[in-house]
Design an enzyme around this catalytic site. Structure first.
Site, short mmCIF file in Angstrom:
data_model
loop_
_atom_site.label_atom_id
_atom_site.label_comp_id
_atom_site.label_asym_id
_atom_site.label_seq_id
_atom_site.Cartn_x
_atom_site.Cartn_y
_atom_site.Cartn_z
N HIS A 16 7.62 -2.33 2.30
CA HIS A 16 7.49 -0.87 2.16
C HIS A 16 8.84 -0.15 2.03
O HIS A 16 9.05 0.68 1.16
CB HIS A 16 6.75 -0.26 3.34
CG HIS A 16 5.46 -0.95 3.66
ND1 HIS A 16 4.63 -1.45 2.70
CD2 HIS A 16 4.84 -1.21 4.84
CE1 HIS A 16 3.56 -1.99 3.28
NE2 HIS A 16 3.67 -1.86 4.57
N HIS A 48 0.82 -1.22 0.00
CA HIS A 48 0.00 0.00 0.00
C HIS A 48 0.86 1.27 0.00
O HIS A 48 0.37 2.34 -0.35
CB HIS A 48 -1.03 -0.01 1.13
CG HIS A 48 -0.50 0.35 2.47
ND1 HIS A 48 0.21 -0.52 3.26
CD2 HIS A 48 -0.57 1.50 3.18
CE1 HIS A 48 0.56 0.08 4.39
NE2 HIS A 48 0.09 1.31 4.36
C1 BG6 Z 1 1.40 -2.23 7.39
C2 BG6 Z 1 2.05 -2.91 8.56
O1 BG6 Z 1 1.76 -2.84 6.19
O2 BG6 Z 1 1.77 -0.87 7.37
C3 BG6 Z 1 1.67 -2.24 9.85
O3 BG6 Z 1 1.66 -4.27 8.58
C4 BG6 Z 1 1.97 -0.76 9.78
O4 BG6 Z 1 2.35 -2.81 10.95
C5 BG6 Z 1 1.38 -0.14 8.51
O5 BG6 Z 1 1.41 -0.14 10.92
C6 BG6 Z 1 1.83 1.29 8.34
O6 BG6 Z 1 1.10 1.87 7.31
P1 BG6 Z 1 0.81 3.43 7.27
O7 BG6 Z 1 0.06 3.62 6.00
O8 BG6 Z 1 0.02 3.76 8.49
O9 BG6 Z 1 2.14 4.09 7.27
#
Ligand code: BG6
Length: 487
Positions: A236, A175
């Site tokens: 990520h 994402h």
């Molecule tokens: C997710 C992780 O992919 O990304 C989580 O599994 C994390 O642990 C999250 O909190 C963070 O996403 P964002 O969009 O809040 O930075």
């Protein structure tokens, strides 16, 4: 621009992701008129719900997770009218549900299967779709993380899917790639002439990528199995590193871009067993209790049978890319839960000026920094040296050339899933991970994990609400550098 009508089948329809992310994201796109009642959203799970129950759940998800200003009664009524539900137990042939009543046999209607379920049932779902003839060559399948816990398990998952779906039908979600500011990295690098000539080891000293969260981890069931390396670095953070480091792709074609990212992943210098202790640091947060605050530590949040867990909630590491552009330019990555604040940013630290003519000036010239803030307060800042105004001689001061998205644009920033869910319908794989990328990332991460598993010492403790264990500061300071601290 409206997308083609679609049938979106969501496996794991009663799960957290569906209500927190998928339904609100689809609602926003519906509200903006990107699709209408000619599309369908079909929830699938084992729970014995009716169409009406699922519609009710969708209403609740909107009430809970869509900002009040965007909740419009009439639109919500129209939106939930496209929801239907099929009871299905994919693991048991007797319990196989009938998607036939919901899916339309029309090639103009895009067919997408979203697997918001545990990855061990991806294979059985693919099998069910194939055997029941819901598969179509132009259908799409969307996979949610975790896509394995190491290279082997990731290959198994992908093999299960590949028995039915071809790679050009598979959309693996990371994402972070759907975030506006992450895509903006592409614009920054490839829609400006300014940066490319200096985007290399001749001008850049090092790069820092920080994804700090203020929330904890312990109550999320899966986290203890995963830890920060698998949960954040493997996907990520390495994707961010790729977007910063990759060569300019020849076009915005999905494979052109993914080819370049893959080259970066394959150029990452493997961290040898003996070096893991030197270039990686893992930590776990401890609670704090004072008169004013009380925050539980990771161990306190765990159920009894998991106490004593050595799962890391923080990782800092130094990555190196072995190619011409980046030779000798370290990429320092750090991510953690319960850190001092929520901030994700990429810092490009340029090299010092070659020669200073300001020996008699107050304040030594500092090297330029480009700071790309992903969240919150999205923006881009270039730290530069200027002369402090005034008659008092030459005084140098560092000031930011500051582009704040909130101040520059009035539009609402869409959530990552809004973009990604409709890219699936559009058939655009650019912002999704290809199988070889995923596997290259595991190849680099696995030896780190294995070395940690063999190590006798546990993760270093850090106090909740701080920037992580002292080891992470030492990691960068050993190289004569410091983590960027924002005001
Ligand atoms: C997710 C992780 O992919 O990304 C989580 O599994 C994390 O642990 C999250 O909190 C963070 O996403 P964002 O969009 O809040 O930075």
């Amino acid at each position: 621009i409206p997308v083609q009508p679609f049938d979106y089948v969501v496996f794991g329809a009663t799960g957290d992701l569906t209500k927190r992310k998928l339904i609100p994201a689809l609602y926003h796109r519906f509200l903006d008129g990107q699709f209408d009642e000619n599309s369908r959203i079909i929830g699938v799970s084992r729970s014995p719900l009716s169409d009406e129950d699922f519609q009710e759940a969708a209403r609740k998800a909107i009430a809970d997770f869509v900002e009040k200003d965007y909740q419009d009664k009439d639109t919500i009524d129209r939106f939930v009218s496209i929801f239907s539900y099929v009871i299905n137990d994919v693991m048991n042939r007797e319990g196989w549900g009938d998607l036939g009543k919901a899916l339309r046999d029309d090639t103009k209607v895009v067919r997408a299967f979203y697997l918001a379920v545990a990855p061990d049932i991806f294979g059985p779902i693919a099998d069910y779709l194939g055997k029941r003839k819901y598969y179509r060559r132009d259908a799409r399948v969307v996979l949610e993380k975790p896509l394995g816990h190491d290279l082997q398990s990731s290959e198994d998952i992908n093999d299960g899917i590949a028995k039915i779906f071809k790679e050009d039908q598979v959309y693996r979600i990371d994402h972070y790639l759907g975030k506006e500011t992450v895509q903006n990295l592409l614009a920054l690098r490839f829609a400006n002439t300014l940066f490319e000539p200096i985007w290399n080891s001749a001008h850049i000293d090092h790069v820092q990528i920080t994804v700090a969260e203020s929330v904890g981890a312990g109550t999320r069931g899966y986290y203890d199995e995963s830890g920060a390396l698998r949960d954040m670095i493997q996907n990520h953070m390495l994707q961010l590193l790729c977007l910063v480091a990759m060569e300019p792709p020849a076009s915005d074609d999905a494979n052109a871009l993914r080819d370049e990212k893959l080259k970066v992943l394959r150029s990452l210098k493997p961290i040898a067993n003996g070096d893991v202790g030197k270039v990686t640091v893992r930590g776990q947060y401890r609670g704090v209790a004072s008169e004013t605050t009380s925050v539980a530590g990771y161990q306190d949040e765990l159920p009894e049978d998991k106490k004593g867990s050595r799962t890391e909630t923080f990782v800092a590491l130094k990555a190196e890319i072995e190619n011409w552009r980046w030779s000798g330019v370290p990429f320092y990555l750090r991510t953690g839960k319960r850190m001092a604040k929520r901030v994700s940013e990429i810092v490009i630290q340029f090299k010092p000026i070659p020669h200073s003519i300001f020996d008699h000036a107050e304040g030594a010239p500092k090297s330029n920094k480009l700071i790309i803030r992903l969240q919150p307060d999205e923006g881009v800042k270039l730290l530069m040296m200027i002369k402090d105004p005034g008659p008092g001689g030459m005084r140098l001061r560092e000031v930011p050339l500051n582009l704040s998205f909130a101040e520059t644009f009035s539009e609402r920033t869409p959530e990552a899933y809004e973009r990604l869910l409709l890219d699936v319908v559009r058939g655009n794989q650019t912002l999704f991970m290809r199988r070889d990328e995923l596997e290259a990332a595991w190849c680099w991460v696995d030896p780190i994990r294995e070395a940690w598993d063999r190590a006798s010492e546990p993760p270093q403790p850090y106090t909740a609400g701080t920037w992580g264990p002292t080891g992470s500061i030492a990691l960068i300071e050993r190289d004569g550098r410091t983590w960027h601290e924002d005001d």
